[in-house]
Design an enzyme around this catalytic site. Structure first.
Site, short mmCIF file in Angstrom:
data_model
loop_
_atom_site.label_atom_id
_atom_site.label_comp_id
_atom_site.label_asym_id
_atom_site.label_seq_id
_atom_site.Cartn_x
_atom_site.Cartn_y
_atom_site.Cartn_z
N ASP A 81 0.84 -1.20 0.00
CA ASP A 81 0.00 0.00 0.00
C ASP A 81 0.88 1.27 0.00
OD1 ASP A 81 -2.48 1.26 0.20
OD2 ASP A 81 -2.50 1.20 2.40
N HIS A 82 0.51 2.26 -0.79
CA HIS A 82 1.16 3.59 -0.75
C HIS A 82 2.68 3.58 -0.77
CE1 HIS A 82 -2.35 6.07 -0.31
NE2 HIS A 82 -2.84 5.21 0.55
N GLY A 178 -7.61 7.63 8.00
CA GLY A 178 -7.58 7.68 9.46
C GLY A 178 -8.77 8.36 10.12
N ASN A 227 -10.56 0.23 0.57
CA ASN A 227 -9.53 0.07 1.62
C ASN A 227 -10.05 0.40 3.02
OD1 ASN A 227 -7.89 -0.20 -0.61
ND2 ASN A 227 -6.58 1.55 -0.15
N THR A 230 -7.81 1.88 9.44
CA THR A 230 -7.88 2.41 10.81
C THR A 230 -8.94 1.70 11.67
OG1 THR A 230 -7.14 4.54 9.96
CG2 THR A 230 -8.18 4.55 12.12
P1 13P Z 1 -8.34 4.11 6.64
O1 13P Z 1 -7.21 3.76 7.54
O2 13P Z 1 -8.81 5.49 6.78
O3 13P Z 1 -9.45 3.09 6.68
O4 13P Z 1 -7.73 4.04 5.13
C1 13P Z 1 -7.10 2.89 4.70
C2 13P Z 1 -6.43 3.14 3.41
O5 13P Z 1 -6.95 3.79 2.53
C3 13P Z 1 -5.09 2.57 3.23
O6 13P Z 1 -4.50 2.98 2.05
#
Ligand code: 13P
Length: 287
Positions: A81-82, A178, A227, A230
């Site tokens: 991710d990212h 988040g 996704n 959090t």
């Molecule tokens: P949240 O943590 O806000 O659910 O987002 C998760 C996310 O998009 C990870 O890339």
């Protein structure tokens, strides 16, 4: 089976549902996450930030996801991710991740295109899928804070997918990473426009802050990967606080950690039911 992002999103497109992508914050929670998907008859995308991947070890995540998806009747994608650094992406691909996200959303548009192309060349050459992002998601992720998320410009989306053969595209439609104490207002007209303009599976980030009543409309408008991070983290931590707070220090660790994993399992099972709109591939085949 152990699958690529492209293959599970293709099936989701054909059967018209959304696949949940859930952030694993440690290795402990992964078996429960995969079991929740297996019990719901859905594929699952296990995703890890670069930091969590480095903490656990990329090859350890790969080993668990591969061995469980070999043994259990469930399709699993392991996704980075990212990632913003090409070295992290190469390491994940070499370790056996089946999907990576290159996040060039904070770069100038042309540079995002150029770097995404390089990632696609390496990833596709190794049979690995690629997610990219244009527009930005508000909030903090992997130490990068974006104060105000920026909506994706539909014209940029058209140009981006013309240049880059991505397997999924993350879009800015008003979500924030988040956001666990309130819910966000999504820009559905914008999503509808992007969906009408481009023929790629779309991705929602910041799923914790999305109202569950909106899930169905997101699926209808081309969101194939959703996704959630959090919400799982908060549930695991709260359960850990409760159990560790009330047990003796020499109580088996297992007794405190199993309820945390169960909390994560139950959230995922619930979300998957909503994402699949009660139509799993299994029920669709038998209908
Ligand atoms: P949240 O943590 O806000 O659910 O987002 C998760 C996310 O998009 C990870 O890339």
């Amino acid at each position: 089976m152990y699958k690529t992002l492209a293959s599970v999103l293709k099936e989701a497109e054909e059967l018209d549902y959304t696949v949940g992508a859930f952030n694993a914050h440690n290795l402990e929670m992964v078996p429960s996450m995969i079991e929740a998907a297996r019990d719901s008859g859905s594929p699952i995308i296990i995703q890890t930030s670069v930091s969590t991947a480095r903490y656990v070890g990329m090859s350890n995540f790969v080993a668990v996801c591969k061995s469980m998806s070999d043994k259990e009747a469930v399709d699993v994608v392991l996704h980075l991710d990212h990632a913003r650094d090409l070295t992290d992406i190469k390491d994940a691909i070499d370790a056996g991740y089946s999907s990576v996200m290159f996040d060039g959303s904070l770069l100038p548009f042309k540079e995002n295109i150029a770097k995404t192309k390089r990632v696609i060349e390496y990833a596709h050459g190794h049979g690995v899928s690629v997610e990219a992002e244009i527009g930005t998601i508000g909030g903090t992720e992997e130490g990068f804070t974006v104060k105000e998320g920026q909506y994706t410009d539909p014209k940029d989306a058209i140009e981006f997918v013309k240049e880059c053969d991505v397997d999924a595209l993350a879009v800015g439609i008003g979500t924030h990473h988040g956001q666990f104490q309130s819910k966000t207002k999504l820009n559905f007209p914008l999503l509808e426009e992007i969906h009408a303009d481009i023929d790629k599976p779309l991705v929602v980030h910041g799923g914790t802050g999305v109202n569950e009543d909106d899930y169905h409309r997101l699926t209808e408008n081309g969101i194939r990967k959703f996704n959630v991070g959090t919400e799982l983290l908060v549930a695991w931590t709260r359960t850990a606080q409760e159990y560790f707070g009330k047990t003796e220090v020499n109580n088996s660790l297992r007794n405190n950690i199993m309820p945390c994993n169960k909390a994560v399992h139950d959230i995922i099972a619930h979300k998957i039911d909503l994402f699949m709109n009660k139509k799993s591939p299994i029920s669709a085949v038998t209908e």
